[in-house]
Motif scaffolding. Structure first.
Motif, mmCIF file in Angstrom:
data_model
loop_
_atom_site.group_PDB
_atom_site.id
_atom_site.type_symbol
_atom_site.label_atom_id
_atom_site.label_comp_id
_atom_site.label_asym_id
_atom_site.label_seq_id
_atom_site.Cartn_x
_atom_site.Cartn_y
_atom_site.Cartn_z
ATOM 1 N N ASP B 1 45.814 120.148 -22.902
ATOM 2 C CA ASP B 1 45.511 119.826 -24.294
ATOM 3 C C ASP B 1 46.750 120.025 -25.144
ATOM 4 O OD1 ASP B 1 43.032 121.024 -26.728
ATOM 5 O OD2 ASP B 1 44.527 119.452 -26.797
ATOM 6 N N ALA B 2 47.209 118.952 -25.767
ATOM 7 C CA ALA B 2 48.438 119.023 -26.545
ATOM 8 C C ALA B 2 48.167 119.361 -27.994
ATOM 9 C CB ALA B 2 49.177 117.695 -26.441
ATOM 10 N N GLY B 3 46.952 119.736 -28.348
ATOM 11 C CA GLY B 3 46.658 120.186 -29.695
ATOM 12 C C GLY B 3 46.831 119.119 -30.739
ATOM 13 N N ILE B 4 46.326 117.921 -30.481
ATOM 14 C CA ILE B 4 46.442 116.809 -31.431
ATOM 15 C C ILE B 4 45.084 116.529 -32.045
ATOM 16 C CG2 ILE B 4 47.187 114.430 -31.756
ATOM 17 C CD1 ILE B 4 48.559 114.640 -29.038
ATOM 18 N N THR B 5 45.035 116.506 -33.355
ATOM 19 C CA THR B 5 43.809 116.134 -34.050
ATOM 20 C C THR B 5 44.110 114.986 -35.001
ATOM 21 O OG1 THR B 5 44.198 117.801 -35.750
ATOM 22 C CG2 THR B 5 42.797 118.434 -33.903
ATOM 23 N N GLN B 6 43.086 114.191 -35.267
ATOM 24 C CA GLN B 6 43.204 113.084 -36.205
ATOM 25 C C GLN B 6 42.074 113.195 -37.220
ATOM 26 O OE1 GLN B 6 44.355 109.895 -32.762
ATOM 27 N NE2 GLN B 6 44.022 109.041 -34.794
ATOM 28 N N SER B 7 42.396 112.820 -38.459
ATOM 29 C CA SER B 7 41.361 112.813 -39.481
ATOM 30 C C SER B 7 41.595 111.672 -40.460
ATOM 31 C CB SER B 7 41.333 114.150 -40.224
ATOM 32 O OG SER B 7 42.579 114.417 -40.840
ATOM 33 N N PRO B 8 40.517 111.032 -40.946
ATOM 34 C CA PRO B 8 39.149 111.230 -40.473
ATOM 35 C C PRO B 8 38.956 110.611 -39.098
ATOM 36 C CG PRO B 8 39.228 109.373 -41.971
ATOM 37 C CD PRO B 8 40.624 109.944 -41.955
ATOM 38 N N ARG B 9 37.826 110.857 -38.467
ATOM 39 C CA ARG B 9 37.534 110.222 -37.188
ATOM 40 C C ARG B 9 36.918 108.836 -37.378
ATOM 41 N NH1 ARG B 9 36.773 112.934 -32.701
ATOM 42 N NH2 ARG B 9 36.955 110.801 -31.879
ATOM 43 N N HIS B 10 36.229 108.674 -38.483
ATOM 44 C CA HIS B 10 35.636 107.378 -38.811
ATOM 45 C C HIS B 10 35.809 107.135 -40.302
ATOM 46 C CE1 HIS B 10 33.450 107.221 -34.934
ATOM 47 N NE2 HIS B 10 33.343 108.531 -35.109
ATOM 48 N N LYS B 11 36.090 105.885 -40.646
ATOM 49 C CA LYS B 11 36.185 105.565 -42.078
ATOM 50 C C LYS B 11 35.806 104.111 -42.283
ATOM 51 C CE LYS B 11 38.969 105.968 -46.224
ATOM 52 N NZ LYS B 11 37.991 106.862 -46.895
ATOM 53 N N VAL B 12 35.008 103.893 -43.325
ATOM 54 C CA VAL B 12 34.683 102.544 -43.767
ATOM 55 C C VAL B 12 35.221 102.409 -45.177
ATOM 56 C CG1 VAL B 12 32.859 100.877 -44.228
ATOM 57 C CG2 VAL B 12 32.608 102.508 -42.334
ATOM 58 N N THR B 13 35.958 101.359 -45.417
ATOM 59 C CA THR B 13 36.559 101.174 -46.730
ATOM 60 C C THR B 13 36.487 99.703 -47.112
ATOM 61 O OG1 THR B 13 38.486 101.733 -48.088
ATOM 62 C CG2 THR B 13 38.922 100.763 -45.935
ATOM 63 N N GLU B 14 36.864 99.420 -48.338
ATOM 64 C CA GLU B 14 36.811 98.040 -48.806
ATOM 65 C C GLU B 14 38.215 97.443 -48.884
ATOM 66 O OE1 GLU B 14 32.703 98.193 -51.451
ATOM 67 O OE2 GLU B 14 34.626 97.913 -52.455
#
Lengths: 110, 117
Positions: B1-14
């Motif tokens: 585990d290289a300790g990578i996180t992403q945010s947000p995991r889901h997004k809906v936009t216009e």
């Protein structure tokens, strides 16, 4: 023409079958990677190889540098092996990024 | 585990709205990458970074900008989102920590699914 070509695009197998996925590339490489992506999931590195053969459990990866070709084999396939398998190459350039194939979608039926 | 996180995991936009995706790593790796993944295409490089404030364009950089003010964070910004930017975005790091050159092995974050309506 894509620099990394995988075949087949889709593969359906019965549990227990021996599976082979192929990858051909047209650029000079420093290493070739096999990655696994489960549905809706992240990407996991299975192998990184620059020559010969590597084995991990039921998975075997081989590479032929002269022919610019690699294969990923799965022995005694299982439904949990169902995933997309991605071949990627690193060219050793200063960017360090990978060039990816489009992936092979494997489905193993019980 | 290289300790990578992403945010947000889901997004809906216009369409037309700005969007920023964050990639965070805990391992002090110098090289970080943003890729997008679309059906019928392999993962494609958007931008990459080789150090704090050092970034460069990849294959599909149009419509995207990036910033890296700290080693651990690499931000991807869509200044004015378009429907063609609907995709799954993956951050990756190159695994040779502290080296002046990237090492070929890469580790990937969990991905961000972005939908632009």
């Amino acid at each position: 023409k894509n620099e990394v070509e995988q075949s087949p695009q889709n593969l359906t197998a019965q549990e227990g079958e021996f599976i082979t996925i192929n990858c051909s590339y047209s650029v000079g490489i420093s290493a070739l990677h096999w990655l696994q992506q489960h549905p809706g999931g992240g990407i996991v590195s299975l192998f990184m190889l620059s020559s010969g053969k590597k084995k991990h459990g039921r998975l075997i990866a081989t590479i032929n540098i002269q022919e610019k070709h690699s294969s990923l084999h799965i022995t005694a396939s299982h439904p949990r092996d169902s995933a997309v398998y991605i071949c990627a190459v690193g060219t050793g350039g200063s960017q360090g990024n990978l060039i990816f194939g489009k992936g092979t979608k494997l489905s193993v039926k019980p | 585990d290289a300790g990578i996180t992403q945010s947000p995991r889901h997004k809906v936009t216009e369409t037309g709205t700005p969007v920023t995706l964050r990639c965070h790593q805990t391992e002090n790796h110098r090289y970080m990458y943003w890729y997008r993944q679309d059906p019928g295409h392999g993962l494609r490089l958007i931008h990459y970074s080789y150090g704090v404030k050092d970034t460069d364009k990849g294959e599909v950089s149009d419509g995207y900008s990036v910033s890296r003010s700290k080693t651990e964070d690499f931000l991807l910004t869509l200044e004015s989102a378009t429907s063609s930017q609907t995709s799954v975005y993956f951050c990756a790091i190159s695994a040779r920590s502290g080296s002046t050159r990237p090492y070929n092995e890469q580790f990937f974050g969990p991905g961000t699914r972005l939908t632009v309506l």
